[in-house]
Design an enzyme around this catalytic site. Structure first.
Site, PDB file in Angstrom:
ATOM      1  N   ARG A  48      -9.168   0.047  -4.219  1.00 25.49           N
ATOM      2  CA  ARG A  48      -7.982   0.531  -2.712  1.00 25.49           C
ATOM      3  C   ARG A  48      -7.869  -0.648  -1.783  1.00 25.49           C
ATOM      4  NH1 ARG A  48      -5.468   4.439  -1.921  1.00 25.49           N
ATOM      5  NH2 ARG A  48      -6.812   6.020  -2.234  1.00 25.49           N
ATOM      6  N   ARG A  74      -0.718  -0.649 -11.830  1.00 25.17           N
ATOM      7  CA  ARG A  74      -2.148  -1.239 -10.696  1.00 25.17           C
ATOM      8  C   ARG A  74      -3.381  -1.129 -11.791  1.00 25.17           C
ATOM      9  NH1 ARG A  74      -2.646   3.095  -5.509  1.00 25.17           N
ATOM     10  NH2 ARG A  74      -2.661   5.836  -7.586  1.00 25.17           N
ATOM     11  N   HIS A 144       2.736  -2.862  -2.996  1.00 24.95           N
ATOM     12  CA  HIS A 144       1.996  -1.363  -1.628  1.00 24.95           C
ATOM     13  C   HIS A 144       0.606  -2.012  -0.639  1.00 24.95           C
ATOM     14  CE1 HIS A 144      -0.511   2.209  -0.664  1.00 24.95           C
ATOM     15  NE2 HIS A 144       1.008   2.787  -1.153  1.00 24.95           N
ATOM     16  N   ASP A 189       3.740   8.459   7.074  1.00 28.53           N
ATOM     17  CA  ASP A 189       3.544   8.636   6.014  1.00 28.53           C
ATOM     18  C   ASP A 189       5.148   8.136   5.339  1.00 28.53           C
ATOM     19  OD1 ASP A 189       2.511   9.462   2.056  1.00 28.53           O
ATOM     20  OD2 ASP A 189       3.810   7.911   2.346  1.00 28.53           O
ATOM     21  N   GLU A 248       5.526  -1.623   2.574  1.00 28.58           N
ATOM     22  CA  GLU A 248       5.346  -1.880   1.619  1.00 28.58           C
ATOM     23  C   GLU A 248       7.078  -1.873   1.123  1.00 28.58           C
ATOM     24  OE1 GLU A 248       2.303   2.109   1.267  1.00 28.58           O
ATOM     25  OE2 GLU A 248       3.884   1.604  -0.018  1.00 28.58           O
TER      26      GLU A 248
END
Ligand code: TA6
Length: 278
Positions: A48, A74, A144, A189, A248
């Site tokens: 994270r 990832r 990201h 978002d 991102e």
């Protein structure tokens, strides 16, 4: 396993899991990347913070087949291809990911990924995708990146003015940003489409600008989970949303990449610090 890199101009950490840069600090600067103090560093679990590498889909898998959010890259174990100390004192490290049992199980058996990170007073990350299949490959991708900021309420992002975007907090409605920077005052978002622009994160408290240049990218995503979403994230501290923003460099939704057999595509981000007084 993690690579710890120290040059005359910066220091950085990179995990082989996910080819994941978790730390980059130019000398004399505060850390530029945010990593949640509650992030797990366990095999198969996404870290994270830092720079998660998103491939081959962004968000939930959209073709109706099963698969982890944001794809498999990832959480995969990448292999080191090489390292180099350049004449300019910067350090390059290259990692590769080829098909494995997990990716084949998800229907991906003919691709090749190379991530090259260059550590110096700027952080450059290149993600090269090659389609080794006999048929075309369509995919989404993103770097990201979680950026460390002093206070999200006073932070703004310029460079996306007048762009169209998908608002994932409002039923994926398509909207258009006005002629002002993005400011965050609630869960945010949004996937900004068909933009090649350089973005700048303005942090008036720490008196710095984080400049994000890009290439091979037509989307830019801006994300902050704010209060309630953060409460639902076990790997984030309850107040963690105040000190991070994701900006991102991506190719997502309408900007998904279509690669012919044998073709390659390079996604590139170059990040450096500017003073907010400039
Ligand atoms: O980039 C923004 C986003 O797609 C959000 O929708 C949010 O889910 C975030 O990524 C984090 O996703 P993760 O799977 O890491 O929890």
């Amino acid at each position: 396993m993690r690579a710890v890199i120290s040059t005359s101009t910066a220091e950085a950490d990179l995990y082989l899991q996910g080819a994941h840069v978790t730390h980059w600090t130019p000398r004399g600067q505060r850390s530029v990347l945010f990593v949640s103090p509650k992030s797990l560093f366990t095999p198969g679990t996404a870290i994270r913070g830092g720079v998660p590498v998103i491939f081959p889909w962004f968000g939930p898998r959209s073709d109706g087949k099963p698969g982890p959010a944001h794809g498999f890259a990832r959480t995969a174990e990448w292999a080191i291809e090489g390292t180099k100390l350049r004449d300019d004192g910067n350090v390059e490290i290259a990692l590769v990911l080829s098909p494995n049992d997990t990716t084949r199980g998800l229907g991906y058996d003919s691709f090749h990924l190379r991530l090259r990170a260059t550590i110096g007073s700027s952080l450059e990350i290149e993600l090269e995708t090659r389609n080794d299949a006999k048929e075309p490959l369509t995919y989404e991708e993103a770097l990201h990146t979680y950026f460390a900021i002093a206070d999200i309420r006073q932070t703004s992002v310029s460079g996306l003015e007048a762009t169209a975007y998908i608002d994932k907090t409002d039923g994926f409605k398509r909207k258009k940003l006005g002629n002002e920077p993005v400011r965050i005052a609630k869960e945010t978002d949004q996937v900004h489409l068909s933009t090649k622009a350089t973005c700048v994160i303005h942090d008036p408290v720490w008196q710095r600008r984080i400049i994000i240049e890009k290439a091979g990218s037509d989307s830019t995503v801006v994300w902050n989970p704010w209060i309630d979403k953060t409460k639902g994230m076990s790997d984030m501290a309850p107040d963690g949303w105040q000190n991070m923003i994701c900006v991102e460099v991506a190719n997502a939704a309408d900007n998904a990449v279509h690669l012919g057999p044998g073709a390659s595509h390079m996604l590139r981000a170059a990040i450096h610090i500017g003073s907010s007084l400039a």
